[in-house]
Scaffold this motif. Structure first.
Motif, PDB file in Angstrom:
ATOM      1  N   TYR A   1     -17.893 -13.560 -10.960  1.00  0.00           N
ATOM      2  CA  TYR A   1     -17.904 -14.990 -11.279  1.00  0.00           C
ATOM      3  C   TYR A   1     -16.651 -15.455 -12.019  1.00  0.00           C
ATOM      4  CZ  TYR A   1     -19.486 -19.421 -13.271  1.00  0.00           C
ATOM      5  OH  TYR A   1     -19.586 -20.728 -13.642  1.00  0.00           O
ATOM      6  N   GLY A   2     -16.339 -14.765 -13.120  1.00  0.00           N
ATOM      7  CA  GLY A   2     -15.208 -15.194 -13.940  1.00  0.00           C
ATOM      8  C   GLY A   2     -13.898 -15.149 -13.182  1.00  0.00           C
TER       9      GLY A   2
ATOM     10  N   GLU B   1     -13.586 -15.438  -9.920  1.00  0.00           N
ATOM     11  CA  GLU B   1     -13.586 -16.506  -8.921  1.00  0.00           C
ATOM     12  C   GLU B   1     -13.279 -17.843  -9.559  1.00  0.00           C
ATOM     13  OE1 GLU B   1     -17.340 -16.244  -6.971  1.00  0.00           O
ATOM     14  OE2 GLU B   1     -16.737 -14.512  -5.778  1.00  0.00           O
ATOM     15  N   VAL B   2     -13.874 -18.067 -10.716  1.00  0.00           N
ATOM     16  CA  VAL B   2     -13.653 -19.334 -11.397  1.00  0.00           C
ATOM     17  C   VAL B   2     -12.183 -19.507 -11.752  1.00  0.00           C
ATOM     18  CG1 VAL B   2     -14.061 -20.451 -13.607  1.00  0.00           C
ATOM     19  CG2 VAL B   2     -15.978 -19.624 -12.274  1.00  0.00           C
TER      20      VAL B   2
END
Lengths: 740, 356
Positions: free
Chosen positions: B112-113, B115-116
């Motif tokens: 997630y991190g 990708e963000v």
């Protein structure tokens, strides 16, 4: 996402700002979109309307401000200093723009709307980047934009109602209030054409009930404040009942009506709630789920309409069965019956929460202490239900006061506050009178809401918090269950008959007179009603999307972010829920009919009216959904470098999809069935289905009205059923909670 | 393996020191943290220890940027980050509730991190694969997080934090939802990884044993202020206050007098060396420093009870200065029984004098 410079060892004090996007929008809007309008259409375009032609100095200033800010946002500049510049210059530009609109009274154009919003967004980004406010740019901008929306479309119209009631042709005066409040339309007790004195009768009732109230209060011991309260309540109720029966005028009539409807609906609601939770019979529990759906899919005056079939002057029961030529339906009686049918499901929904919230362990404890089931009900269940009952009671009072369609159709020669608002404006062309009626109705409703908050607080609907304990509810005593089931069966029969009459009426020539089968009404509907239905669906859909989005944003802001004025934003956004539809309608007419905010005559004003009517429900739905999501999920996302806009998009929205979907569908359905707030706002190109239906019924085209009602009911039912099917398919609710 | 991959991806973050200067945090009228100055050396694991409501979590959240201090500054390696929003601080945190995203699987949670922050797809895959292996989650990438055990969820949370190669890693009581045995194992794993990667870490807990086991430096907090800081041994052997002595381990306290290299307690006198204190004192004695004998020199006492706990034996003894608690390792058949009159002595390494 913000293109903020990679944090360096020297600090992140510089970088780009996402404000450039807003800046670009503003720049383009300034250059190619009309700043002001000459007529009602927002789509009007003329080079004369460009800001540089319309107000060269204003255009120059704004262009300079926006250009400077956009350019500086694109450069790697110190965040804090540029933040102050964004706040200062952007704020100044915003104020100058608004100031120009207000001072010249030129209706705003699309360009002005976009430029001002963009400037506000830039101010928000600046507030955040300069560190003045410790929320990230997206949140700060959202706070500003949402606040502006609430201010402009809820607070300002309501303020306008109050202003117009004391400001006649620009002069402050209390004459209007005085003349309205003393007019026979508002209140009249004495009827000179009877040979007895109504005033005396009203006084007697007032006194009688006052004494009765004091007496009842004194039963529990002679304590001064208690007795005085009893006396006061008795006097007020006595006057309302006396004036409602013997006198006339909108004020006592509306209050009297509410006093009849509220206890009956609350009692019925309690019956249904108890049955749903406690009944031994499965079919009873199941069938009550349908009851809660009825008010959603039924336009508000359909019951009134169906009652005309059954109980009207040539109704089946009144005329055919009993041979009466009575118009007893038209007046308080009819409105009361229609409202009982319409609002019982509302009371049921509230009381269902209370009954569910009861802790079965309490009743089990009572039983093990050898209490008889009836004693348990009287001493344990009933006291715990009282807050819920009070809430349902007060809410149905508000619903009854605010109801428009039923009094309009069945009111007969009686006047009601909500219809007087409408008639003063559209019948007597007196906006100030309408404003006075609106203000009175608004004050009444706010007082009742205030009472509810005062007595019950926020958590009134659930009496026992925490996880429901193990254990089963003791079933109802048998005789009680039988009685309640009978009531339910009768109610159900009546509702079925009412719906059936609508359905049947749409397929016969003239029901009761010529019962031959025909498709005529549906042919008429296809020709006359279909475009209107589609237009209504279109407007309702747009408004539902906006209401859900804005509602989601506001719910997120008030429940997850800390900022100054959070409470105000919450109250403001809920204000439209408390406001009766007719008051909101007249408020919109008064606020947006001229001047810089001219919107009347457009579809936009209808959309906005619906948005702010349906938004509170979305807000509450999302708040309750958010309360189930652990706040550390968002914090984790934030610390993984996601700005709040990304957190919203990738974490919260996916988790809230069931709530958002439900919010969207309910907002759409309510938009389709709305009448009171939009009946003022329709214009030739923007007729709405409910309004058209009301007009047909009033004209006597009952069959056509019935056809319209049938189509709407079936259509909305389909929409809701699809929603249920989809939610079940999604079915993620439980597994999500388990993981959090 | 880990070194090579790290080398290809922008390198590891330099470990930074974290400095808190005059931090005050008020919630309305309540002061949660009062004038705290604290320095966390680069690459070390520092524990904030204290009872609930002492302000330790508030400090952690201020370092994370989730709360803003009312006064004072926070510096990361000299850079003032006080006003820097949380998502730009290059910090990750392990939450008590793990805070895994329930609608994503293990891989998506960890990625997630990255990708963000728009890392290239290839890099995301490699870094996630690396960290998955580090924390021992290989083969579970496609599982929904709800289908994992508590310990596995814990590892996902750790992997999700480590994959970001943060400047500072924060732990908010991450082990309190695990059972006792697992807790011990996971805390050792965390410690190993932290030392291997050299990430500056701030760890909040109310469990003194956990704090002692895992930390380079323990910061003991009470009522919003720092009571004492030091390495675990110093804190245990040389507490600055009764609170510190009591919170870290168990201790007996009683009145005494100290002069000329001797402690005097109720007529008994024992040699003892401690700098900078004299006159009336509060004597602190750890249970394991309480020695009882049937004869010889010592404070008069009567055994009150003895209980055998398996790996140790606990006893209490009534003396003129009150009932004192003691412990000896293993079974202790030589220990006098209940009601027997004994002489009590204090072993110097478990004894410390505090101002009265």
């Amino acid at each position: 996402m913000a293109v903020i410079g990679k944090t360096s060892l020297k600090g992140i004090a510089s970088g780009r700002s996402p404000a450039w996007m807003a800046g670009l929008v503003a720049l383009v809007s300034l250059l190619v979109l009309p700043w002001g309008r000459t007529d009602r259409s927002l789509l009007e375009f003329d080079s004369k309307l460009l800001v540089l032609n319309q107000a060269p100095w204003l255009g120059g200033v704004l262009l300079a401000v926006v250009a400077v800010l956009t350019l500086s946002s694109l450069l790697h500049l110190p965040l804090v200093q540029r933040g102050y510049a964004l706040v200062g210059l952007g704020g100044a530009g915003f104020l100058v723009g608004v100031g120009w609109l207000v001072s010249t009274s030129v209706p705003f154009g699309v360009g002005a709307l976009l430029v001002l919003t963009a400037l506000l967004v830039m101010v928000g980004i600046g507030l955040s980047e300069s560190g003045i406010i410790q929320n990230d740019p997206f949140v700060t901008s959202s706070i500003l934009v949402c606040s502006l929306f609430v201010l402009l479309f809820i607070a300002y119209p309501l303020f306008t109602v109050l202003r117009e009631s004391v400001l006649v042709k620009g002069v402050f005066t209390l004459n209007k209030i005085q003349s309205v409040l003393t007019s026979p339309l508002f209140i009249s007790i004495e009827n000179p054409y009877t040979d007895h004195s109504e005033q005396l009768l009203v006084n007697l009732t007032t006194l009688g009930l006052g004494l009765l109230g004091a007496g009842l209060a004194a039963r529990g011991g002679l304590r001064g404040p208690r007795v005085l309260t009893g006396l006061g309540v008795g006097l007020v109720l006595g006057w309302i009942i006396g004036a409602g029966i013997f006198g006339g005028g909108a004020f006592p009539t509306s209050l009297y009506l509410a006093l009849i409807v509220a206890p009956i609906t609350t009692a019925l609601g309690l019956v249904f709630a108890l049955l749903e939770q406690r009944s031994r019979a499965v079919w009873v529990r199941r069938s009550l789920g349908v009851v809660s759906l009825l008010p959603l899919i039924t336009p508000p005056f359909v019951f009134a309409f169906a009652l005309i079939y059954w109980l009207g002057r040539s109704g089946i029961i009144t005329s055919d069965l009993l041979g009466l030529k009575t118009s007893f339906l038209f007046g308080i009686n009819g409105v009361a019956i229609a409202q009982v049918f319409a609002f019982t499901p509302v009371a049921f929904l509230i009381l269902r929460g209370s009954v569910q919230g009861l802790n079965p362990a309490l009743e089990e404890a009572s039983t093990t202490l050898r209490a008889h089931p009836w004693q348990t009900f009287r001493d344990i269940t009933w006291p715990l239900l009282r807050p819920g009952l009070a809430a349902a009671f007060l809410l149905t009072i508000i619903e009854s006061l605010a109801d428009f369609g039923n009094p309009m159709l069945l009111g007969g020669d009686r006047n009601f506050l909500s219809t007087e608002v409408f008639l003063a404006l559209t019948g007597r062309y007196d906006p100030n009178e309408a404003a006075v009626y609106g203000a009175v109705l608004l004050c009444l409703v706010l007082v009742i809401f205030g009472l509810q908050r005062l007595w019950l607080g926020n958590t009134s609907f659930v009496t026992v918090t925490g996880k429901p304990g193990a254990g089963n509810f003791s079933p109802l005593p048998v005789w009680l269950e039988r009685t309640l089931q009978t009531i339910l069966a009768l109610w159900g029969l009546a509702v079925v008959l009412l719906y059936f009459s609508i359905f049947f009426g749409s397929f016969v020539q003239i029901w009761g007179i010529n019962n031959s089968f025909t498709f005529k009404h549906y042919v008429d509907l296809t020709n006359l009603g279909l475009p209107v239905l589609l237009k209504t669906a279109q407007l309702a859909f747009i408004s539902a999307i906006i209401a859900t989005l804005v509602g989601f944003l506001i719910a997120y802001l008030v429940s997850r972010q800390q900022f100054w004025g959070r409470g105000l934003l919450e109250v403001g956004s809920m204000l439209s829920f408390a406001t009766p539809g007719t008051v909101m309608g007249v408020a919109y007419i008064l606020a947006f009919n001229t001047g810089p905010w001219l919107l009347t005559g457009t579809g936009i004003i209808i959309v906005l009216a619906l948005v702010f009517r349906n938004m509170p429900a979305a807000v509450r739905g999302v708040i309750s959904g958010l309360s189930q999501i652990d706040k550390s999920l968002e914090e984790a996302s934030t610390l993984l470098r996601a700005p709040s806009s990304t957190t919203l998009r990738r974490v919260l929205i996916p988790l809230l999809i069931p709530q958002l979907l439900a919010g969207l569908v309910f907002a759409f359905v309510r938009g389709m069935t709305a009448i009171s707030q939009i009946i003022f706002l329709i214009s030739p190109g923007n007729a709405l289905a409910t309004v058209l239906m009301l007009r047909w019924i009033e004209q006597g085209d009952l069959g056509r009205g019935a056809a319209m009602a049938t189509v709407m009911i079936l259509g909305l039912l389909t929409v809701i059923l699809i929603l249920f099917a989809v939610s079940r398919r999604l079915g993620r609710g439980t597994s999500l909670e388990a993981a959090v | 393996m880990q070194q090579t991959v790290s080398a290809t991806h922008t390198g590891k973050q330099q470990a930074v020191s974290v400095k808190l200067e005059g931090i005050v945090k008020k919630f309305g009228k309540v002061t949660a943290v009062e004038k705290v100055d604290l320095e966390l050396p680069a690459g070390k694991l520092i524990t904030l220890l204290g009872p609930s409501g002492c302000g330790k979590t508030t400090i952690l959240r201020m370092v994370a940027g989730l709360e803003r201090p009312t006064e004072g500054r926070i510096l990361f390696g000299g850079e003032d980050v006080t006003r820097l929003p949380a998502y730009l601080r290059d910090i990750t945190m392990m939450f008590q509730s793990y805070a895994l995203f329930p609608h994503m699987n293990v891989y998506q949670n960890i990625a997630y991190g990255l990708e963000v922050t728009r890392r290239p797809k290839q890099e995301i895959r490699e870094r996630v694969a690396e960290v998955v292996q580090q924390v021992g989650l290989t083969g579970l990438e496609e599982r929904p997080v709800a289908a994992l055990s508590g310990g596995q969820q814990q590892r996902v949370a750790l992997a999700r934090s480590l994959v970001m190669q943060p400047r500072v890693l924060l732990f908010d009581e991450p082990l309190s939802n695990l059972d006792a045995k697992l807790r011990k194992r996971v805390r050792e794993e965390i410690r190993d990884l932290q030392q291997e990667l050299g990430i500056t870490s701030l760890y909040v807990t109310h469990d003194q044993e956990e704090a002692m086991a895992i930390s380079d430096l323990v910061v003991l907090m009470n009522k919003g202020v720092i009571e004492q800081q030091g390495d675990p041994r110093t804190l245990y052997t040389r507490p600055v206050s009764r609170f510190a002595a009591d919170f870290i381990g168990r201790a007996n306290f009683f009145e005494g007098h100290y002069s000329a290299g001797h402690i005097q307690v109720a007529g008994y006198q024992q040699p003892y060396q401690q700098e900078g204190i004299s006159g009336k004192v509060t004597v602190m004695v750890r249970p394991e420093a309480l020695k009882v004998h049937l004869s010889g020199d010592g404070l008069d006492g009567t055994i009150h009870h003895v209980s055998f706990l398996g790996s140790s034996t606990e006893f209490s003894v009534d003396t003129p200065v009150g009932r004192l608690e003691g412990v000896v390792a293993g079974d202790a058949p030589e220990l006098p029984g209940r009601g027997e009159r004994v002489k009590v002595q204090f072993a110097p390494q478990g004894t410390f004098l505090l101002p009265a």
